[in-house]
Design a protein around this motif. Structure first.
Motif, PDB file in Angstrom:
ATOM      1  N   ALA A   1       0.863  -1.176  -0.095  1.00 14.07           N
ATOM      2  CA  ALA A   1      -0.125  -0.118  -0.209  1.00 14.07           C
ATOM      3  C   ALA A   1       1.324   0.935   0.075  1.00 14.07           C
ATOM      4  CB  ALA A   1      -0.841   0.161   1.203  1.00 14.07           C
ATOM      5  N   GLU A   2       0.292   2.441  -0.398  1.00  8.56           N
ATOM      6  CA  GLU A   2       1.451   3.327  -0.385  1.00  8.56           C
ATOM      7  C   GLU A   2       1.880   3.792   0.715  1.00  8.56           C
ATOM      8  OE1 GLU A   2       0.023   8.311  -1.868  1.00  8.56           O
ATOM      9  OE2 GLU A   2      -1.128   6.684  -2.583  1.00  8.56           O
ATOM     10  N   TRP A   3       0.510   3.779   1.848  1.00  9.98           N
ATOM     11  CA  TRP A   3       1.126   4.181   3.405  1.00  9.98           C
ATOM     12  C   TRP A   3       2.818   3.087   3.467  1.00  9.98           C
ATOM     13  CZ3 TRP A   3       1.356   0.654   7.496  1.00  9.98           C
ATOM     14  CH2 TRP A   3       0.564  -0.339   6.591  1.00  9.98           C
TER      15      TRP A   3
END
Length: 402
Positions: A2-4
């Motif tokens: 995921a982006e995080w």
């Protein structure tokens, strides 16, 4: 991911080990049934001598060796390393100056974690072992390569080192016999660098992992013996991997001024704690034994060195200074770049391209010079069987058109 799920900038700034990458790819191809000849990994093809393996086998059955040891190593092994330093390097150290590490790489890593603050610079004569700049970067330091080409015999000049020095220079690395070039520095050069380091308050990190692999009368120059006044700012890195064909046992060490050794023990206590007890027992047996089997392996490497140099000397466009130590040949291959080579007329713009083409087309694995701060070169390890060496060089010669 995921982006995080980001990773640290620290780890993103580090390149993978090129030598292990090439070795892994060669092994993967072999597992698929491809007949690959690998000159990639710097790993002796000899088994660990029987007397060492037997000592480890016996140690496995002793419950005393099923427990933690002191973080810095077994006291008797630290004493043996101190004794070995006196025997081989020619000067005395105390066991308290010795820290036993999980292979030589951990000793390198810990050294720069201990020495460097963010922004500190480390001068690294190039061509260099591929991990040096990366461990400096991981410690927040700045690697400063100083390149010397084949025309200079891959030997650094004091003028070039001085030109690279700044107020932020904290250390310099000496690696002789050298990986990747096999060059052995002479005593006068090491003395001169040592005196320069003393004058400018620079730590000297001496990687002596190939100390017993020298040829044609060459000898390893030990900074601690050549310049006693340097010892207070000298850190020596070593291990059993290359000398005793014990790469898989993972036993290295650091010999350093007592405060540095204490700091290394503190750091290691939060990383890995001690090296495996049985591996330490094996290393103890190796270090205390005569060097007869080491010399026998050295003679075999010496013959392979002659064979690979004879083969490379017949290849147009390749120039290789004769290595006097370790088990690597490091030819300049710029004469093979930017022109058609091989039956397919492959044009390689870089030595990385050339290494990829050689692996794909003739199934010979070598490490490109970019990994060592030396574009336009290839590293061939001759720590492989005589038959594989001959076949690999034959393929390379035919491919180039000899």
């Amino acid at each position: 991911m995921a982006e995080w799920q980001t990773l640290s900038r620290r780890i993103d700034s580090v390149a993978p080990s090129a030598t292990l990458t090439v070795d892994s790819k060669a092994k993967a191809m072999k597992a698929q049934g491809v007949d690959v000849i690998s000159f990639g990994a710097g790993e002796p093809d000899f088994p660990t001598p029987d007397f060492i393996a037997r000592a480890a086998s016996q140690a496995c059955l002793d419950p005393r060796n099923h427990r933690y040891t002191p973080t810095a190593g077994l006291p008797e092994l630290r004493q043996a390393i101190a004794d070995k330093t006196r025997r081989d390097s020619g000067y005395a150290v105390e066991p308290e100056q010795v820290v036993v590490t999980n292979g030589g790489k951990q000793a390198v890593y810990e050294t720069f974690q201990i020495l460097l603050d963010p922004g500190d610079q480390v001068i690294i004569p190039a061509p260099y072992w591929t991990s040096y700049p990366e461990v400096v970067t991981l410690a927040g330091g700045e690697p400063v390569p100083v390149f010397s080409g084949s025309d200079k015999g891959y030997l650094p000049s004091l003028d070039a080192l001085e030109a690279a020095r700044t107020e932020r220079t904290k250390a310099i690395i000496i690696n002789t016999p050298s990986n990747p070039t096999g060059v052995v520095w002479d005593d006068d050069l090491v003395r001169a660098i040592g005196r320069w380091a003393i004058e400018h308050h620079i730590w000297v990190v001496s990687d002596e992992i190939y100390e017993h692999l020298t040829y044609d009368g060459a000898h390893t120059p030990y900074p601690g013996a050549l310049l006693p006044e340097l010892r207070d700012q000298l850190i020596v890195l070593n291990g059993v991997a290359k000398t005793y064909a014990m790469t898989g046992w993972r036993v290295g060490w650091m010999v350093a001024p007592a405060p540095v050794a204490q700091a290394a023990g503190k750091l290691q206590g939060h990383m890995t704690s001690n090296v495996a007890d049985v591996s330490q027992r094996a290393a103890l047996t190796a270090i205390q034994a005569p060097l007869d089997e080491v010399r026998a392996m050295g003679r075999a490497f010496g013959l392979r060195r002659q064979a690979i140099m004879a083969a490379l000397s017949q290849v147009p466009g390749v120039h290789c200074p004769e290595p006097k130590g370790a088990f690597y040949a490091f030819p300049d291959v710029t004469g093979l770049l930017n022109r058609p080579v091989g039956p397919r007329g492959t044009i390689s713009r870089t030595s990385s391209d050339l290494a990829a083409a050689v692996l794909e087309e003739i199934h010979v694995a070598a490490v490109p010079g970019e990994a060592f701060g030396a574009p336009g070169h290839l590293r061939f390890s001759y720590a492989l069987s005589d038959a594989d060496l001959a076949e690999g060089m034959r393929r390379f010669q035919v491919w180039v058109g000899v």
